[in-house]
Motif scaffolding. Structure first.
Motif, PDB file in Angstrom:
ATOM      1  N   TYR A  22     -10.859  -1.782   6.604  1.00 47.32           N
ATOM      2  CA  TYR A  22     -11.489  -2.238   5.240  1.00 47.32           C
ATOM      3  C   TYR A  22     -11.589  -1.293   4.240  1.00 47.32           C
ATOM      4  N   CYS A  23     -10.648  -0.329   4.147  1.00 49.36           N
ATOM      5  CA  CYS A  23     -10.495   0.771   3.208  1.00 49.36           C
ATOM      6  C   CYS A  23     -11.912   1.472   2.982  1.00 49.36           C
ATOM      7  N   SER A  24     -12.615   1.455   3.837  1.00 49.16           N
ATOM      8  CA  SER A  24     -14.173   2.137   3.751  1.00 49.16           C
ATOM      9  C   SER A  24     -14.889   2.168   5.236  1.00 49.16           C
ATOM     10  N   SER A  65     -15.492  -1.496   0.339  1.00 48.95           N
ATOM     11  CA  SER A  65     -15.136  -2.006   1.511  1.00 48.95           C
ATOM     12  C   SER A  65     -14.281  -3.360   0.675  1.00 48.95           C
ATOM     13  N   VAL A  66     -12.991  -3.411   1.071  1.00 53.60           N
ATOM     14  CA  VAL A  66     -12.389  -4.725   0.421  1.00 53.60           C
ATOM     15  C   VAL A  66     -12.667  -6.222   1.022  1.00 53.60           C
ATOM     16  N   LEU A 120       0.939  -1.077   0.029  1.00 52.01           N
ATOM     17  CA  LEU A 120       0.263   0.045  -0.094  1.00 52.01           C
ATOM     18  C   LEU A 120       0.793   1.121  -0.076  1.00 52.01           C
ATOM     19  N   ARG A 141     -11.968   2.717   8.172  1.00 47.19           N
ATOM     20  CA  ARG A 141     -11.401   3.052   7.007  1.00 47.19           C
ATOM     21  C   ARG A 141      -9.795   2.488   6.710  1.00 47.19           C
ATOM     22  N   SER A 142      -9.148   2.447   7.923  1.00 49.83           N
ATOM     23  CA  SER A 142      -7.900   1.690   8.101  1.00 49.83           C
ATOM     24  C   SER A 142      -8.041   0.287   7.532  1.00 49.83           C
ATOM     25  N   ARG A 184      -4.888  -3.495  11.388  1.00 44.49           N
ATOM     26  CA  ARG A 184      -4.446  -3.374   9.986  1.00 44.49           C
ATOM     27  C   ARG A 184      -3.159  -4.091   9.891  1.00 44.49           C
TER      28      ARG A 184
END
Length: 550
Positions: free
Chosen positions: A113-115, A123-124, A5, A110-111, A66
């Motif tokens: 699931y990216c959402s 969401s991943v 990332l 957000r950290s 994460r």
């Protein structure tokens, strides 16, 4: 995961969580490198076991989960080669958390699931609910006589529409159905350290120990937490917690970071911070590591119970302490008085005195001036007024300065005042020794100024506060003679390496001799302590710090 990332097309992309500022007094996010160091304490087998369930019960940024996800995605490759299936399992069945506020819940999702909405297409991993496995769970305090019986918070914390600082993990709030009765294998977190809201600052209640105790009570396989290190030897209301931790033989590893700002840049935590690994199946000595600016400066496997009721944070001090204990017959702690020697009301900002002397007045020594009080205003211990005595400031050097070689170099104690009979003092000072002669008083002041004595005090001192128990390692010797550091090194048979270590760790210290007067000249007009402006207000050194006290 994080490496991929943070690097794209060969260029470094900064981690947004490295840039996340403190949100409020209790919302200090964990820097990613600190989270990684905490997870390094865990055994390798946790990263290859697909059946383990993980919990962060105090999510602020989601960084711990994460970083755990990144390692699990790699460690479980052999178990499930398909990346998408592996990720679905890890995020859906292994990683769980509860946030401390609605806002930190959104940041954490957000950290991880990216959402912030775990049910959205962004969401991943798709969940049926927007919180995923990372909800914010509202909780309430249980007040009895104006204080919460669980965390000690005041009743005024419950304000409609405002954060009430009732954390679900320690307040036994009703959890979502899927979290109820779940057995967690690994609990890893950076808990809130104190209840500190507007108007409470100096009287904030320490609460991080409640998270530690609750996590251990759940009996997981492993607990990893980072907390202030002040519990090693101090902290208001932490005596029972300290005793349990020191005697818990399941604490397998501990990493102490004594330098302020080292782990949390911009956040001043006096005494530094430490993180530990509690291992349910371990029973033995603790691997204790000292780390400064990311560099390991000392590692020793030792019994934490050897500190006489405190956790000695300096591995190299242990053999020196043992040499002293083998030869000493009395410790200086027995000569110290209570830390409010002349009464609870004679505080640092005591306003019951007047600036000019009068017939029958008792001189009262403040931090930077002299006041005069009637004898009946001195609440207790009138007999101490007419003794030869040595005073020490109650607060001194809580910031553990570091030299260019990464060593802690400290002055440890304030300037001792050797004082003729006839005066009292405010709570700014306490009496560290009383004697029958001027000679003994002068010699004791010089003794307290030796590097040897202050090194021993440092081993029981993690904050600026100085209390009698800090002198439990200091031997009480014959004060009819003058002791120098060289005398003391020879008397206790210290090696050259031990002497060099003390000499490089402790700064020189002056003494304040007032053997011809009960009023030190330093506190009178023209003296180096005297300050006329704002004399009715306490100085920075006078401000009371919550601490266990008599």
């Amino acid at each position: 995961m994080t490496g991929a990332l943070h690097r794209r097309f060969g260029n470094h992309v900064p981690d947004i969580l490295d840039c996340l500022a403190q949100l409020s007094n209790d919302e200090v996010p964990t820097p990613p490198k600190v989270a990684r160091s905490m997870l390094d304490l865990l055994p390798a087998e946790v990263w290859t076991n697909p059946d383990y369930k993980w919990l962060d019960p105090a999510c602020k940024s989601g960084v711990i989960l994460r970083e755990a996800a990144a390692r699990l995605l790699e460690g479980l490759t052999a178990w499930e080669p398909d990346f998408d299936k592996r990720r679905e399992h890890i995020f859906g069945n292994m990683l769980f958390g509860t946030s401390i506020t609605q806002m930190t819940g959104m940041i954490s999702r957000r950290s991880l699931y990216c959402s912030r909405d775990a049910s959205s297409q962004l969401s991943v991993v798709h969940f049926d609910n927007p919180d995923g496995n990372l909800p914010f769970i509202p909780a309430s305090h249980t007040f009895v006589r104006g204080r919460c019986v669980i965390c000690g918070g005041p009743e005024t914390l419950e304000r409609e529409g405002r954060e009430n600082y009732a954390y679900s993990f320690i307040h036994d709030a009703t959890t979502p159905k899927e979290l109820q009765d779940m057995k967690f294998d690994v609990i890893a977190t950076n808990p809130p350290y104190q209840l500190s809201t507007e108007g409470y600052g100096a009287t904030a209640s320490t609460i991080y120990h409640l998270f530690v105790e609750k996590a251990i009570a759940l009996d997981p396989r492993y607990v990893v937490m980072i907390t202030p290190s002040r519990w090693f030897s101090g902290g208001k209301g932490l005596n029972e917690f300290r005793d349990r931790m020191i005697n818990d033989r399941r604490i397998a590893k501990m990493v102490d970071n004594p330098k302020i700002f080292d782990c949390f840049p911009g956040v001043k935590i006096r005494g530094g911070v430490s993180y530990f690994l509690w291992d349910r199946d371990y029973d033995g000595d603790c691997e204790f590591t000292t780390r400064i600016e990311g560099q390991i400066v000392s590692v020793a496997t030792r019994d934490l119970r050897e500190g006489g009721g405190v956790l000695v944070r300096d591995n190299r001090a242990i053999p020196i302490i043992k040499k002293v204990q083998q030869r000493a017959t009395e410790m200086a702690e027995s000569r110290c008085t209570v830390t409010k020697p002349f009464g609870l009301t004679v505080r640092s900002n005591y306003k019951g005195s007047v600036p000019e002397p009068f017939e029958g007045a008792i001189p009262l020594i403040y931090n930077n001036r002299i006041g005069y009080s009637r004898p009946d205003q001195i609440q207790r211990n009138h007999q101490w007024i007419d003794r030869w005595k040595v005073l020490l400031p109650m607060a001194s050097s809580g910031d553990t300065p570091i030299d260019e070689h990464g060593r802690i170099v400290d002055v440890v104690l304030g300037e001792p005042i050797a004082l003729a009979p006839g005066s009292a003092c405010t709570q700014t000072y306490f009496i560290v020794g009383m004697f029958d002669t001027s000679e003994e008083t002068e010699n004791y002041a010089h003794y307290l100024a030796t590097k040897f004595v202050r090194f021993l005090v440092l081993q029981r001192k993690t904050t600026q506060h100085v209390t009698p128990d800090r002198f439990r390692f200091v031997p009480m010797l014959d004060m009819t003679r003058r002791w120098t550091d060289d005398d003391l090194y020879a008397h206790f048979a210290l090696t050259d390496d031990e002497i060099d270590y003390i000499e490089s760790s402790i700064k020189p210290r002056s003494v304040n001799l007032s053997l011809d007067s009960p009023i030190p000249a330093s506190h009178l007009p023209g003296g180096y302590k005297y300050r006329v402006s704002g004399a009715d207000e306490p100085s920075d050194e006078d401000v009371d710090e919550p601490e266990d006290d008599e």
